[in-house]
Design a protein around this motif. Structure first.
Motif, PDB file in Angstrom:
ATOM      1  N   PRO A 208     -28.848 -76.207  87.627  1.00 28.03           N
ATOM      2  CA  PRO A 208     -29.448 -76.566  86.428  1.00 28.03           C
ATOM      3  C   PRO A 208     -29.007 -75.520  85.293  1.00 28.03           C
ATOM      4  CG  PRO A 208     -31.061 -75.486  87.594  1.00 28.03           C
ATOM      5  CD  PRO A 208     -30.059 -75.793  88.652  1.00 28.03           C
ATOM      6  N   GLU A 231     -25.837 -85.108  80.504  1.00 31.83           N
ATOM      7  CA  GLU A 231     -26.611 -85.718  80.708  1.00 31.83           C
ATOM      8  C   GLU A 231     -25.922 -87.000  81.202  1.00 31.83           C
ATOM      9  OE1 GLU A 231     -29.813 -88.352  77.859  1.00 31.83           O
ATOM     10  OE2 GLU A 231     -29.422 -86.198  77.799  1.00 31.83           O
ATOM     11  N   SER A 236     -29.230 -81.487  85.448  1.00 25.51           N
ATOM     12  CA  SER A 236     -30.226 -80.905  85.037  1.00 25.51           C
ATOM     13  C   SER A 236     -30.126 -79.899  83.988  1.00 25.51           C
ATOM     14  CB  SER A 236     -31.314 -80.433  86.020  1.00 25.51           C
ATOM     15  OG  SER A 236     -32.556 -79.816  85.659  1.00 25.51           O
ATOM     16  N   HIS A 285     -36.384 -83.303  84.458  1.00 26.43           N
ATOM     17  CA  HIS A 285     -34.910 -83.741  84.882  1.00 26.43           C
ATOM     18  C   HIS A 285     -34.806 -85.161  85.000  1.00 26.43           C
ATOM     19  CE1 HIS A 285     -31.277 -83.512  88.054  1.00 26.43           C
ATOM     20  NE2 HIS A 285     -31.041 -84.135  86.814  1.00 26.43           N
ATOM     21  N   ARG A 301     -36.150 -80.440  77.445  1.00 28.43           N
ATOM     22  CA  ARG A 301     -36.647 -80.531  78.925  1.00 28.43           C
ATOM     23  C   ARG A 301     -37.429 -79.651  79.674  1.00 28.43           C
ATOM     24  NH1 ARG A 301     -34.120 -84.965  77.206  1.00 28.43           N
ATOM     25  NH2 ARG A 301     -33.180 -86.365  78.692  1.00 28.43           N
ATOM     26  N   ARG A 344     -38.961 -84.811  88.498  1.00 31.06           N
ATOM     27  CA  ARG A 344     -37.502 -85.523  88.375  1.00 31.06           C
ATOM     28  C   ARG A 344     -37.664 -86.962  88.395  1.00 31.06           C
ATOM     29  NH1 ARG A 344     -32.308 -83.896  91.588  1.00 31.06           N
ATOM     30  NH2 ARG A 344     -31.265 -85.708  92.282  1.00 31.06           N
TER      31      ARG A 344
END
Length: 361
Positions: A208, A231, A236, A285, A301, A344
Motif C-alpha cells: 500500500p 487506482e 491500495s 481498499h 481512503r 477491502r
C-alpha cells in the motif's frame, strides 16, 4: 564513551522536540529516547569508471529494555544534485526519521546519488536491513519506506517493482557486502510527494502507498494522474492534497481530519507495519473486477474509524455494475458504509447485455 553516548541521546531528544512541538509535552510517546549511529556502510556500488563507492546511512534506534523486534522505515531524501557522494546527504530527511524513531520504529536515513542507478542503491539498503535484521532489532517482514520528491518516487518504486528491477551489476552482485539473493520487497511506502515509477508493474499485490502533495507544488503538475495509475491497477493507496503547501510540505500543517502529515503517516504505518496496533484510523481498499471504477465520498481512503463513506460503482460505457464483493455484499449502488474497521471491497462489472428482441406473431 558513556558520556558521549548520553550526549547523543540528549541531542536526539532535542531534535525530536524541535521537529514536533507536541513531542516534548507528550509523555505518552512510547520511545522518547533514541540513539543515532552515523555513516553506516550498507552497500558497495561501482561508478562507470570502475571506482567503488561505499554507500552510507544513519541509523536511529529507540532506546529501552525491550527485546521485541521492531518495524523498520527507510527514509529517502530528495534529489541530491551533482555534488560528490555522500556530501552530507545521509543527514538529510532526518526530521521524519526522528519523529518515527520516537514512536518505536528503527529508522534508516539512506544517502543515495546519481553516480550509479538510484533504485539499485535503495534496494541494496533494504537488503542490508533485512540481512542484518537481528543486529538492528528489526522484524524483517515489517519494513517500510518514506521519501520526499525523487526519494518519494524511489519509495513507490520499492512498493511496486519486483526483484527484476533495480538489480545490481554482476560485479556488485559478487560483492558479499551487497547481500546478493536477499529480498528487497517492502510492506508499505509513503511519498511526499513523488511520481510513480514503473506504472506497468503496479497490481493489487503491491504494498500500500501513502501519497501527499502540496496544492501549490509546481514540481508535480498532475499528481491525480499518478493516483489514477494506482487506482486503475487496484493498488491500495491513501491520497492527501495539502492545501496551501508547496513542494517542501511544512510538517506542522494540518493535512486532513485536523492532523498533520506525520500524524497521518503514523496511522498509515501503524495499520500496515504494526498490524493496526495503536491506530485510530482505518484504510479502505477499493478494487474493480471488469471495466469500471469505484469512487468514494469523502475521497480519503485513510480516515478516522467509523467514518461514513459512500461508494459508487461506475461502469465503463458498454458495461454494467453486477455486485459488491469482499467486505461488502449486495447490489445497492451507490451505497453507504461505516468504516468500523479497515475494508477491502471489490466492484464487479460485466458487459451490458442486450435486451432480447421480441418476435411478432
Amino acid at each position: 564513551m558513556r558520556d558521549n553516548r548520553l550526549a547523543r541521546l540528549l541531542f536526539a531528544e532535542i531534535l525530536a522536540a524541535m521537529f514536533c512541538a507536541t513531542c516534548a509535552k507528550d509523555e505518552s510517546l512510547p520511545h522518547p529516547r533514541f540513539e543515532v549511529t552515523e555513516d553506516v556502510v550498507f552497500a558497495r556500488t561501482y561508478r562507470e569508471d570502475g571506482a567503488s563507492v561505499d554507500r552510507v546511512m544513519d541509523v536511529l534506534r529507540p532506546v529501552d529494555d525491550s527485546s521485541q523486534a521492531r518495524p523498520a522505515l527507510l527514509c529517502i531524501h530528495g534529489n541530491p544534485g551533482e555534488q560528490p557522494y555522500p556530501g552530507g546527504r545521509q543527514h538529510h530527511f532526518r526530521d521524519y526519521a526522528e519523529y518515527f524513531a520516537a514512536r518505536g520504529y528503527v529508522c534508516f536515513v539512506v544517502a543515495w546519488g546519481f553516480d550509479s542507478a538510484p533504485l539499485v542503491q535503495i534496494k541494496a539498503a533494504v537488503r542490508h536491513v533485512r540481512a542484518d535484521a537481528s543486529g538492528y532489532g528489526v522484524d524483517p517482514e515489517r519494513i517500510g519506506a518514506i521519501g520526499h520528491s525523487y526519494g518519494g518516487s524511489l519509495a513507490i518504486a520499492l512498493a511496486v517493482t519486483g526483484e527484476d528491477h533495480g538489480q545490481p551489476s554482476d560485479v556488485e552482485r559478487a560483492d558479499l557486502v551487497n547481500h546478493p539473493g536477499v529480498c528487497s520487497q517492502i510492506r508499505a511506502a509513503a511519498a511526499i510527494p513523488g511520481g510513480v515509477f514503473y506504472p506497468e508493474e503496479c497490481d493489487l499485490d503491491d504494498a500500500p502507498i501513502f501519497y501527499a502533495r502540496g496544492t501549490l507544488d509546481k514540481n508535480f503538475h498532475v499528481p491525480e494522474d499518478r493516483v489514477a495509475e494506482l487506482e486503475a491497477r487496484n493498488v491500495s493507496y491513501a491520497w492527501f492534497p495539502v492545501e496551501g503547501a508547496e513542494h517542501a510540505i511544512d510538517s506542522s500543517l494540518q493535512a486532513a481530519f485536523g492532523r498533520t502529515l506525520p500524524e497521518l503517516m503514523n496511522e498509515f504505518f501503524a495499520l500496515h507495519l504494526c498490524d493496526g496496533r495503536g491506530a485510530t484510523m482505518t484504510m479502505l481498499h477499493t478494487l474493480h473486477d471488469g471495466a469500471g471504477k469505484v469512487s468514494a465520498a469523502p475521497f480519503n481512503r485513510l480516515a478516522p474509524a467509523n467514518t461514513k463513506t459512500t461508494l459508487t460503482a461506475k461502469p465503463e460505457p458498454g458495461n454494467r455494475f453486477v455486485r459488491w464483493e469482499g467486505d461488502l455484499t449486495g447490489t445497492d449502488n451507490p451505497t453507504e458504509i461505516s468504516m468500523d474497521a479497515s475494508k477491502r471491497i471489490t466492484a464487479v462489472f460485466a458487459p451490458a447485455s442486450t435486451s432480447p428482441v421480441r418476435q411478432e406473431r
